[in-house]
Design a protein around this motif. Structure first.
Motif, PDB file in Angstrom:
ATOM      1  N   VAL A  88     -20.422 -49.595 -13.742  1.00  0.00           N
ATOM      2  CA  VAL A  88     -21.556 -48.300 -14.386  1.00  0.00           C
ATOM      3  C   VAL A  88     -20.588 -48.013 -15.600  1.00  0.00           C
ATOM      4  CG1 VAL A  88     -22.357 -46.051 -14.788  1.00  0.00           C
ATOM      5  CG2 VAL A  88     -22.498 -46.738 -11.639  1.00  0.00           C
ATOM      6  N   ASP A  89     -19.253 -47.584 -15.847  1.00  0.00           N
ATOM      7  CA  ASP A  89     -18.926 -48.136 -17.104  1.00  0.00           C
ATOM      8  C   ASP A  89     -19.091 -49.205 -17.645  1.00  0.00           C
ATOM      9  OD1 ASP A  89     -18.326 -44.879 -16.520  1.00  0.00           O
ATOM     10  OD2 ASP A  89     -16.382 -44.977 -16.215  1.00  0.00           O
ATOM     11  N   GLU A  90     -18.349 -50.484 -17.018  1.00  0.00           N
ATOM     12  CA  GLU A  90     -18.828 -51.379 -17.435  1.00  0.00           C
ATOM     13  C   GLU A  90     -20.007 -51.844 -17.864  1.00  0.00           C
ATOM     14  OE1 GLU A  90     -16.263 -54.682 -18.823  1.00  0.00           O
ATOM     15  OE2 GLU A  90     -15.103 -52.986 -17.782  1.00  0.00           O
ATOM     16  N   ILE A  91     -20.904 -51.994 -17.019  1.00  0.00           N
ATOM     17  CA  ILE A  91     -22.090 -52.454 -17.714  1.00  0.00           C
ATOM     18  C   ILE A  91     -22.375 -51.491 -18.587  1.00  0.00           C
ATOM     19  CG2 ILE A  91     -24.826 -52.637 -17.035  1.00  0.00           C
ATOM     20  CD1 ILE A  91     -22.732 -54.337 -14.782  1.00  0.00           C
ATOM     21  N   ALA A  92     -22.510 -50.578 -18.773  1.00  0.00           N
ATOM     22  CA  ALA A  92     -22.774 -49.118 -20.195  1.00  0.00           C
ATOM     23  C   ALA A  92     -21.973 -49.778 -20.980  1.00  0.00           C
ATOM     24  CB  ALA A  92     -22.297 -47.649 -20.036  1.00  0.00           C
ATOM     25  N   ARG A  93     -20.399 -50.539 -21.078  1.00  0.00           N
ATOM     26  CA  ARG A  93     -19.849 -50.746 -21.939  1.00  0.00           C
ATOM     27  C   ARG A  93     -20.647 -51.648 -22.731  1.00  0.00           C
ATOM     28  NH1 ARG A  93     -15.387 -54.489 -23.503  1.00  0.00           N
ATOM     29  NH2 ARG A  93     -14.869 -54.837 -21.348  1.00  0.00           N
ATOM     30  N   MET A  94     -21.304 -53.436 -21.454  1.00  0.00           N
ATOM     31  CA  MET A  94     -22.182 -54.689 -22.164  1.00  0.00           C
ATOM     32  C   MET A  94     -23.174 -53.785 -23.067  1.00  0.00           C
ATOM     33  SD  MET A  94     -23.099 -57.124 -19.210  1.00  0.00           S
ATOM     34  CE  MET A  94     -24.531 -56.685 -18.329  1.00  0.00           C
ATOM     35  N   ALA A  95     -23.785 -52.533 -22.278  1.00  0.00           N
ATOM     36  CA  ALA A  95     -25.385 -52.171 -22.964  1.00  0.00           C
ATOM     37  C   ALA A  95     -24.950 -51.781 -24.106  1.00  0.00           C
ATOM     38  CB  ALA A  95     -25.635 -51.768 -22.371  1.00  0.00           C
ATOM     39  N   ARG A  96     -23.822 -51.842 -24.920  1.00  0.00           N
ATOM     40  CA  ARG A  96     -23.888 -50.435 -26.001  1.00  0.00           C
ATOM     41  C   ARG A  96     -23.367 -52.281 -26.524  1.00  0.00           C
ATOM     42  NH1 ARG A  96     -20.956 -46.888 -23.015  1.00  0.00           N
ATOM     43  NH2 ARG A  96     -19.163 -47.630 -23.301  1.00  0.00           N
ATOM     44  N   GLU A  97     -22.387 -53.429 -26.373  1.00  0.00           N
ATOM     45  CA  GLU A  97     -22.128 -54.369 -27.214  1.00  0.00           C
ATOM     46  C   GLU A  97     -23.689 -54.689 -27.405  1.00  0.00           C
ATOM     47  OE1 GLU A  97     -19.972 -56.969 -28.940  1.00  0.00           O
ATOM     48  OE2 GLU A  97     -19.094 -54.628 -28.004  1.00  0.00           O
ATOM     49  N   VAL A 135     -27.064 -62.705 -27.023  1.00  0.00           N
ATOM     50  CA  VAL A 135     -26.853 -61.525 -27.232  1.00  0.00           C
ATOM     51  C   VAL A 135     -26.874 -61.933 -28.674  1.00  0.00           C
ATOM     52  CG1 VAL A 135     -25.948 -59.675 -28.023  1.00  0.00           C
ATOM     53  CG2 VAL A 135     -25.805 -61.046 -25.441  1.00  0.00           C
ATOM     54  N   HIS A 136     -28.293 -62.110 -29.094  1.00  0.00           N
ATOM     55  CA  HIS A 136     -28.414 -61.774 -30.547  1.00  0.00           C
ATOM     56  C   HIS A 136     -28.291 -63.577 -31.372  1.00  0.00           C
ATOM     57  CE1 HIS A 136     -30.363 -58.977 -30.272  1.00  0.00           C
ATOM     58  NE2 HIS A 136     -29.739 -58.471 -29.706  1.00  0.00           N
ATOM     59  N   GLY A 137     -27.281 -64.621 -31.001  1.00  0.00           N
ATOM     60  CA  GLY A 137     -26.660 -65.449 -31.691  1.00  0.00           C
ATOM     61  C   GLY A 137     -24.981 -65.643 -31.300  1.00  0.00           C
ATOM     62  N   SER A 138     -24.511 -64.808 -30.416  1.00  0.00           N
ATOM     63  CA  SER A 138     -23.752 -64.939 -29.448  1.00  0.00           C
ATOM     64  C   SER A 138     -23.284 -64.640 -28.737  1.00  0.00           C
ATOM     65  CB  SER A 138     -22.754 -63.468 -30.274  1.00  0.00           C
ATOM     66  OG  SER A 138     -23.604 -62.343 -29.834  1.00  0.00           O
ATOM     67  N   ILE A 139     -22.898 -64.803 -27.803  1.00  0.00           N
ATOM     68  CA  ILE A 139     -22.191 -64.941 -26.475  1.00  0.00           C
ATOM     69  C   ILE A 139     -21.633 -63.767 -25.852  1.00  0.00           C
ATOM     70  CG2 ILE A 139     -21.672 -66.743 -24.753  1.00  0.00           C
ATOM     71  CD1 ILE A 139     -24.125 -67.758 -26.370  1.00  0.00           C
ATOM     72  N   LEU A 140     -21.904 -63.252 -24.747  1.00  0.00           N
ATOM     73  CA  LEU A 140     -21.105 -62.934 -23.780  1.00  0.00           C
ATOM     74  C   LEU A 140     -21.063 -63.226 -21.926  1.00  0.00           C
ATOM     75  CD1 LEU A 140     -22.346 -59.173 -24.397  1.00  0.00           C
ATOM     76  CD2 LEU A 140     -20.438 -59.743 -25.131  1.00  0.00           C
ATOM     77  N   ALA A 141     -19.754 -63.032 -21.835  1.00  0.00           N
ATOM     78  CA  ALA A 141     -19.787 -63.214 -20.372  1.00  0.00           C
ATOM     79  C   ALA A 141     -20.077 -62.234 -19.377  1.00  0.00           C
ATOM     80  CB  ALA A 141     -18.778 -64.247 -20.439  1.00  0.00           C
ATOM     81  N   LEU A 142     -19.734 -62.095 -17.996  1.00  0.00           N
ATOM     82  CA  LEU A 142     -19.885 -61.027 -16.776  1.00  0.00           C
ATOM     83  C   LEU A 142     -19.839 -62.000 -15.660  1.00  0.00           C
ATOM     84  CD1 LEU A 142     -20.544 -58.068 -16.340  1.00  0.00           C
ATOM     85  CD2 LEU A 142     -22.634 -59.232 -15.859  1.00  0.00           C
ATOM     86  N   ALA A 143     -18.289 -61.518 -15.213  1.00  0.00           N
ATOM     87  CA  ALA A 143     -18.209 -62.332 -13.981  1.00  0.00           C
ATOM     88  C   ALA A 143     -18.431 -61.113 -13.141  1.00  0.00           C
ATOM     89  CB  ALA A 143     -15.949 -62.326 -14.104  1.00  0.00           C
ATOM     90  N   ALA A 160     -16.763 -55.708 -11.876  1.00  0.00           N
ATOM     91  CA  ALA A 160     -17.758 -56.052 -12.663  1.00  0.00           C
ATOM     92  C   ALA A 160     -17.224 -56.525 -13.838  1.00  0.00           C
ATOM     93  CB  ALA A 160     -19.016 -55.455 -13.462  1.00  0.00           C
ATOM     94  N   VAL A 161     -16.745 -57.180 -14.812  1.00  0.00           N
ATOM     95  CA  VAL A 161     -15.831 -57.462 -15.664  1.00  0.00           C
ATOM     96  C   VAL A 161     -16.120 -57.801 -16.712  1.00  0.00           C
ATOM     97  CG1 VAL A 161     -13.951 -57.781 -16.844  1.00  0.00           C
ATOM     98  CG2 VAL A 161     -13.537 -57.425 -14.727  1.00  0.00           C
ATOM     99  N   MET A 162     -17.027 -57.187 -17.820  1.00  0.00           N
ATOM    100  CA  MET A 162     -17.582 -58.255 -19.289  1.00  0.00           C
ATOM    101  C   MET A 162     -16.146 -59.114 -20.013  1.00  0.00           C
ATOM    102  SD  MET A 162     -19.597 -56.750 -22.022  1.00  0.00           S
ATOM    103  CE  MET A 162     -18.275 -56.117 -23.495  1.00  0.00           C
ATOM    104  N   LEU A 163     -16.101 -60.290 -20.083  1.00  0.00           N
ATOM    105  CA  LEU A 163     -15.582 -60.856 -21.293  1.00  0.00           C
ATOM    106  C   LEU A 163     -16.070 -60.569 -22.082  1.00  0.00           C
ATOM    107  CD1 LEU A 163     -15.212 -63.458 -18.362  1.00  0.00           C
ATOM    108  CD2 LEU A 163     -13.721 -61.160 -18.877  1.00  0.00           C
TER     109      LEU A 163
END
Length: 163
Positions: A88-97, A135-143, A160-163
């Motif tokens: 949950v913390d990792e997905i919330a961090r991804m949503a904030r990013e 994400v708005h012209g940039s890239i995020l990755a989630l494993a 789950a890890v956001m890269l």
């Protein structure tokens, strides 16, 4: 999830041309039997349809959280209880990013789009996946890693890890 249309040049309709005729006096090359692929390579190359479907469902849930349609706590319902808070913390961090990268004037639906997802099944009932998100012209990755509970049970996220 639609892919952009790509225009590519048409292949040549002419067959390949060989400059020199084949020498029939040379012996044919020896046929070498291929060894069976290693189990590790088989695991990386193939995943069951259920595995792919579970990974896509998890990715879509994460995207809905990033768009603001769902609260991050909903991930805990499809996570193993021991790891639920970390996920949950990792997905919330991804949503904030995603929110941080959002330019002014953009709608929520333009926030994040999946580009590519790769899924492997190292052993039956265990899925490891990575998704590339635009994400708005940039890239995020989630494993992330999903594990099936029993033979026919639900797939639960264990990492789950956001890269």
């Amino acid at each position: 999830m639609t892919a952009p249309i790509r225009l590519r040049p048409a292949p040549s309709h002419e067959p390949p041309y060989v400059d020199e005729p084949e020498d029939t006096r040379r012996p044919a090359p020896a046929v070498v039997e291929e060894a069976a692929p290693e189990p590790l390579l088989l695991a990386l190359a193939d995943a069951s349809p259920e595995c792919h479907q579970a990974a896509r469902r998890f990715v879509m849930l994460c995207i809905e959280i990033c768009h603001g349609f769902r609260p991050p706590a909903q991930v805990s319902k499809i996570s193993r209880p021991r790891e639920a808070q970390d996920i949950v913390d990792e997905i919330a961090r991804m949503a904030r990013e995603v929110t941080r990268r959002k330019p002014s004037g953009m709608t929520r639906l333009d926030a994040i789009k999946p580009r590519r997802i790769r899924v492997c099944e190292p052993r039956p009932g265990v899925s490891e996946a990575a998704v590339v998100l635009a994400v708005h012209g940039s890239i995020l990755a989630l494993a992330f890693r999903l594990e099936r509970q029993g033979a026919t049970g639900p797939w639960l996220c264990t990492a789950a890890v956001m890269l």
